[in-house]
Every structure is written in structure tokens, then in C-alpha cells.
Design a protein around this motif. Sequence first.
Motif, PDB file in Angstrom:
ATOM      1  N   GLN A 262      25.646  29.867  47.169  1.00 20.93           N
ATOM      2  CA  GLN A 262      26.333  30.736  48.342  1.00 20.93           C
ATOM      3  C   GLN A 262      27.013  31.831  47.847  1.00 20.93           C
ATOM      4  OE1 GLN A 262      25.909  30.334  51.795  1.00 20.93           O
ATOM      5  NE2 GLN A 262      24.171  28.937  50.970  1.00 20.93           N
ATOM      6  N   LYS A 263      27.734  31.732  46.726  1.00 21.12           N
ATOM      7  CA  LYS A 263      28.611  32.781  46.216  1.00 21.12           C
ATOM      8  C   LYS A 263      27.609  34.072  45.540  1.00 21.12           C
ATOM      9  CE  LYS A 263      32.747  33.988  44.302  1.00 21.12           C
ATOM     10  NZ  LYS A 263      34.190  33.516  43.854  1.00 21.12           N
ATOM     11  N   MET A 264      26.363  33.494  44.913  1.00 16.55           N
ATOM     12  CA  MET A 264      25.653  34.373  44.261  1.00 16.55           C
ATOM     13  C   MET A 264      24.597  35.078  45.411  1.00 16.55           C
ATOM     14  SD  MET A 264      23.751  31.766  41.451  1.00 16.55           S
ATOM     15  CE  MET A 264      22.214  32.735  41.306  1.00 16.55           C
ATOM     16  N   LYS A 265      24.624  34.437  46.469  1.00 18.86           N
ATOM     17  CA  LYS A 265      23.792  35.112  47.647  1.00 18.86           C
ATOM     18  C   LYS A 265      24.793  36.047  48.411  1.00 18.86           C
ATOM     19  CE  LYS A 265      22.534  32.458  51.309  1.00 18.86           C
ATOM     20  NZ  LYS A 265      21.633  31.559  52.021  1.00 18.86           N
ATOM     21  N   ARG A 266      26.016  35.486  48.672  1.00 18.22           N
ATOM     22  CA  ARG A 266      26.876  36.409  49.372  1.00 18.22           C
ATOM     23  C   ARG A 266      27.373  37.645  48.842  1.00 18.22           C
ATOM     24  NH1 ARG A 266      30.351  32.766  49.928  1.00 18.22           N
ATOM     25  NH2 ARG A 266      31.837  33.283  48.349  1.00 18.22           N
ATOM     26  N   LYS A 267      27.466  37.599  47.351  1.00 15.00           N
ATOM     27  CA  LYS A 267      28.013  38.644  46.595  1.00 15.00           C
ATOM     28  C   LYS A 267      26.740  39.423  45.887  1.00 15.00           C
ATOM     29  CE  LYS A 267      32.865  37.517  46.244  1.00 15.00           C
ATOM     30  NZ  LYS A 267      33.945  37.669  45.244  1.00 15.00           N
ATOM     31  N   ASN A 268      25.565  38.843  46.178  1.00 12.69           N
ATOM     32  CA  ASN A 268      24.434  39.323  45.416  1.00 12.69           C
ATOM     33  C   ASN A 268      24.607  39.736  43.945  1.00 12.69           C
ATOM     34  OD1 ASN A 268      21.801  40.614  45.504  1.00 12.69           O
ATOM     35  ND2 ASN A 268      22.426  42.777  45.825  1.00 12.69           N
ATOM     36  N   ILE A 269      24.934  38.533  43.247  1.00 11.19           N
ATOM     37  CA  ILE A 269      25.153  38.698  41.778  1.00 11.19           C
ATOM     38  C   ILE A 269      24.602  37.543  41.206  1.00 11.19           C
ATOM     39  CG2 ILE A 269      27.535  39.521  41.942  1.00 11.19           C
ATOM     40  CD1 ILE A 269      29.043  37.119  41.833  1.00 11.19           C
ATOM     41  N   ASP A 273      27.545  35.921  36.346  1.00 10.98           N
ATOM     42  CA  ASP A 273      28.613  36.994  36.791  1.00 10.98           C
ATOM     43  C   ASP A 273      29.605  36.292  37.659  1.00 10.98           C
ATOM     44  OD1 ASP A 273      27.462  39.235  35.709  1.00 10.98           O
ATOM     45  OD2 ASP A 273      25.937  39.547  37.178  1.00 10.98           O
ATOM     46  N   ILE A 274      29.471  34.757  37.845  1.00 16.31           N
ATOM     47  CA  ILE A 274      30.587  34.488  38.603  1.00 16.31           C
ATOM     48  C   ILE A 274      31.509  33.880  37.735  1.00 16.31           C
ATOM     49  CG2 ILE A 274      30.932  32.299  40.146  1.00 16.31           C
ATOM     50  CD1 ILE A 274      27.951  32.408  41.006  1.00 16.31           C
ATOM     51  N   ARG A 312      44.133  37.750  43.609  1.00 14.63           N
ATOM     52  CA  ARG A 312      43.364  36.422  43.598  1.00 14.63           C
ATOM     53  C   ARG A 312      44.473  35.270  43.747  1.00 14.63           C
ATOM     54  NH1 ARG A 312      39.174  35.635  45.483  1.00 14.63           N
ATOM     55  NH2 ARG A 312      39.000  33.532  44.319  1.00 14.63           N
TER      56      ARG A 312
END
Length: 746
Positions: A262-269, A273-274, A312
Motif C-alpha cells: 500500500q505504501k509503494m502504491k500510495r507514494k509511487n516508490i 525506497d521505503i 515524523r
Amino acid sequence: MMNTYIPNERLEKVTILKKYRVLRSSLKDTTSEESKKLFRKAFSLAVDAHKDMRRKSGEPYVYHPIAVAEIVAKEIKLGTTSMIAALLHDVVEDTDYTIEDIRDMFGEEVANIVYGLTKIDDIVMDENQSIQAENFRKILLYTVDDIRVILIKLADRLHNMRTLSSMIPEKQWKISSETQYFFVPIAHRLGLYSIKSELEDLAMKYNDPITYANISHRLKSSYSLRQNLIEDFTKPIIEKLEQAGIEAEMTSREKSIYSIYQKMKRKNIDFDDIYDIFAVRFVFDSPPELEKDICWRIHTIITSLYKTNESRERNYLTNPKANGYQSLHVTAMSNAGKWIEVQIRSKRMDEIAERGFAAHYRYKEENRTPVEYENRVEDWLERVREMLKSEDTNALEFLNEVKMNLDLKEVVIFTPKGDRKLLPKGSTVLDFAYTLHTTIGDQCIGAKVNYNIVSIEHVLQSGDQVEVITSKKQFPKTEWLSIVKTAHARENIKDAIRSEQKKQVSAGKEQLKQIFSELDIPYSKDNIGRIQADTRIASVAEFWSHIAQGVISFDRIKSIFKGKGEYRDVQKKIAEGLKEKSLDKLIYEQLEEKPEVFFLDETSDSIRHIIASCCSPLPGDQVVGFQISNELIEVHMTNCPKATEQMSKFGNRIIKAKWYNDQDIGFLSGLSLTGFDRMGIIKEIVDIVTQQLDLNIRTIEMSSKNGIFTGKLILYIKNVKALNELIEKLLTIEQIEQIERIAPGV
């Protein structure tokens, strides 16, 4: 490949005995002798009741309720009553035992939990109803009185997901979609982090197996690097903690595969890169009154050793999440140049973070639960109670209401006197007005937000100070239902509208009698029914209200009865249509030679299929069909969010579908392209598409800003293989950095 289970009754009896001993060891030391007897009795009854039943895997069915009871005891850590209910949760549903039998043998408390867990199977459903939604509604109906109902149901679902591999694909899709759509948000709302994460991963494993396998492989291959990084980062922190006399256990945890995706998809990374694929956690034991102080002492040690990212930092100590989660988060830069998230919490906080509301009950008994947390538990249950009050809301509407109110994101709003009110993110002025008082909500015409006048539709932001403006001439309207976000406001609006509509029922009846008299039409049930059918107003009160107010006018009623001959012709056509074969029959006939699958081709005049615009599957994609009418199937990719929602609500409409190999049809598909702009790049793209691959472009859009170009390419293509070939060739173009598949309508 799944191993084949070979039944062996002698070994199975030995296994059941071993499972009994393991489960019995989970009983708490404080368990009374009477409760132990009931536990033994429940185990024996479960074994006897399910003795002739087997799971799809071939194993004895009783393994399932035993496993559910073990999850309840060891992972959720509930008590003996919950274990007994878990052992018996399928007895009434699948055997000849009745709920009265359970009540006589185990008492009212166990019987009520078991009944709440028993599926509805004896109601007649129309095409707009959902048996799954009805069952969810029943579960929540009993949950508001005893939260153990939903906790045991989550344990039941977790074990079913862990053993889903023995099911046929369409069952896997249905169950995993239900899980993702309903049970994951419930687990999240109840604070059951471990169960929520595992359910998400297991659902993704079946709905999007390729992506799941890819991320899983990346996690495994980078494990040793992460462990070395963690050891290097935590060593100086542990030394400082020992010097300060603080005893804290250090652990680490990886993000779930689903949350990484979900993070890869949401931030397009990309995966690499996470930065927060894992987090480090320091957990200590202390009395509740010292917890916050120790958290900040550990925080001070970390910030003295490493540079931190203030943007953060998260303080959930004084502002817990809606599910009761408390912790102090800080993100620090390691010596290896990698950001690492650190979570600091007490053992009590950690247990609540992992087991949520289940942990709440144990700490409540010990008087160790903070008041603000207990209020949040009851607040969510009260929201569900509000939704259950509505008598005219069908199960699907109720399910959507519940989904909306499972959102954990909240905003803090202040009254003119400085009192704090918590509302779901996205709440409006009207939602806020109803939290103050029903009358204030009913008469709300606007508000002053931070001294500026705004409408009732204004969406509130955290920190806003709101003064509601009212008028005695104001009254709730139907369109208000689309403005509010909270169930509390929605139910109050519905109540006010229903009350007003009831007053107008008698006026509406008198009005219709007069209209019928003028048109020389008998005032009869059949003729009233014709108007209702034509206007499609389901609510009786709303129907009469519309007549009284003239919304259903004299001319409209006259037109309904004017063409009686035409009406009879329509009725005749409908009757003839009902005699035609159903979709199930047509599919059965078409699939006589290969009954396990419905082929997607253009050869059938009786059964048509359409490609869903939300995901636009191509031949080669894993797809699932939904029966949307007697002659029509809608085809989705199995990992399409809309398909997930439909499968979770209408599992009975799933049609297993497969592409016909020999079809030569161009399907509309889309690609988004991103890269660094340069002269001639569009020509190179078009040359590959039209000259090298001989594909037909429908539209192409390109734009450039600050040297970065983005583009959208919509074209006709035969199948996934051809699309992947196109993507590979386009990626060879210099300075194209990223290509993603999109739906043509995006």
C-alpha cells in the motif's frame, strides 16, 4: 502444491486428545472447577457433534473449532467462557443441536455468544439483498451487548484464512474479499494489530498472489541486512538504558506485506525506497502513573545519540488513537544512513497495541485502564448501537455505515467554551451540531468556525473552534443525509424525517382519494401499488409524504393510468421474459463439456459479458465474473478493489471465468508513463506502438513541467502478454523511468 490429507481415524483420535491437552493448558490458574467441567463438556460435545464431518482439506471438522478456541485463548487471551463458545460456535449452524440445547447445557451467556456467531440461512433474499451483509449485521447486533462475539468471529475468520488453500479459487476470492472489506477494518478498529496484519497479508496472498510473492521474496532476501542494521543501531541505546537503570526489552517488527504494498502504491516508490519496512520497539514494565515519564526518558536517550526527524515524531501518549493505541514514536538516523522508526511504550500499552479491546477487559478488571481509553471502547460500540436503531435501513446500507464509522482518523474540535469533541475526519458542521444536542442539529443553519461564518456542509479541521448558529424555522431535510459523516447525525436526521412523514401519511391518503375520484379510478390497494411501482419509492411514509406535498403530482398520477393498454403489453412482455432460461441454466448448458469454468468469448447470444471499466482486465489477467442480470456478466480482475467489495457482499453471484484462448479482439487498455523530458521522445513512443507492434492508439496525452514529463496512452491491445511486451519495449526508450497500467477511464 498442497499435500493430500489421508484420513486415519486412529491417529486422528490421538491428535484430538493432544489438542485437548494443549487447549486445557491455556486455562487460567484462577479458573473454577465448575468452569473446567463446562470446558471438558464443551470439548466433548464439539467432538461428538462434528464426528461425521470433514473440512475441504479432508481433516476432521472438529480441528477447526479447536483451533479457533486456541486462537481465542493464546492470541487474543480471552477466558474460559470465550473458549467454550469458540468450541461450540459451529454446532448449532452445522448439526442437529439447537440454541436451546446450548442454553440448557452451558447457560445463557454462552448461548447468546454462540447464537450471535450462527449464520442466517433461513431467510428469503431478493436480488438487492446480501446474505453476507445480513450476517455481518447479526454479528454486530450481538457484539454491542458482548464484544466477545466479534472477537471470536475474528478468531474463526483467521483460522479459515490460514487454511484457505484447500478451497477452490472462487471460494478463496470470496472469503479473502470479505476478509479485506469487513474483517480487516473491524480488527483494526478493535486494536487487534497482529490479527489485522495477518488477515491483510492472507487476503492479498489470494487476491494478488504475484505481488504478494514478489514482496515476500524481497523481505526474505534482505532479512540479514536488516538484522545487522538493527544490532548496530540499538547497541548504544541499550548501553545507555542500562546506565540509567531502565529495564526495557528491545524487539523489532517488520511491516506487513500488504502495508508495504500500500505504501509503494500510495507514494509511487520502490521497495528499496521505503525507510520504515521495520521498526524497533522498546517495552518496559511500570505502574501506570510512571509510564509517560519513562517513555520520555527513553526518548531523551535516543535523541542524545542520533539525529531525529521531528516531522515524523508522534505522541500517542496523551492523544491515543481511536482504538486505544498508546505509544511514543521517534524516527532516528542510523550510522548506516538509514532512517529507523523507534516505538517506546509500557507492557500495558504494548498489550493493548497488539490485542486492543481484548486486552482492555483484563486491565479493566485490574483497574489499570485509563478512563479515556475505556470511553473510546464504549464510544465505538455506541456508534454501532445508533446504526442498529434504524428500522428501515437494509443490511447493505448498514454495512456501508459500519465501514464508514470504522475509520480511525479523527479531528479534535473545540466549543466556544473550550470543550474538546472528537469527530471522524471529514465531519461537517452539521455532524458537530448533532454531537451537542439533537435539537441543535435539527435547527442548525450554519456556524462560525474560527470566527468565520460557514455553511452546514463545511468540513471541519482539527483544532477548529466552532459556534453553531440555529434557527427555529430550520428542519432536517433528506439531502442532509449526504452531508453528514457520523452515524449519530444520520440517525437523528432520519428520525426527524420519519416523524414528519408519519404526520403526512393521513394527508397523503386524503389527497390521493381526491385525485382518484377526479380521474374516476377506484381507490384500491392494486392501484396504489401501481403508483408505488412507477415512482419506485420503497418507504411507505415517504410515498404518502410525496403525495401530500405534491411531489407526486396530479399529472404524474394521470399519466400512470392513462395508457392501460400499453401497461398490459409491458406486463405481458415481463411475464414472457420470466419464462426464459435463467443465467444459471444458460451457463450450465454452455459448460456441459467443461463445467468448472465460464469462457469469455463472443459466441453466446444468450449470455453476454462486459469488461469492468474500473480495472479493464485483458486476456491473460486472472479474472472473476459477477452476475449482474439474467443475461449479463461483468468481468473484473480478481485484485480489483470494486471486485473485492462485490465479492464481500454478493458472494453468491460469483462466476468463475476464463479467457477463450483463440479470440483475436482488441481490448481497450491504458498506460501511464513518467520520465525526463527530451526532444523526440513522443515520436519514439509512437513508433514502437504503431510501427514495431502494429497497435491501434485511441488517445495519447503528454505534458511536461520542470523537465519531468507525464503521459497517458490509451490503446487497443489483444492480451496481457502483448501489453507486457509493449511495456518492455517502451522501457528501453532512454529517459522513460516508470510505466504503470491504468484503467482506460482514469
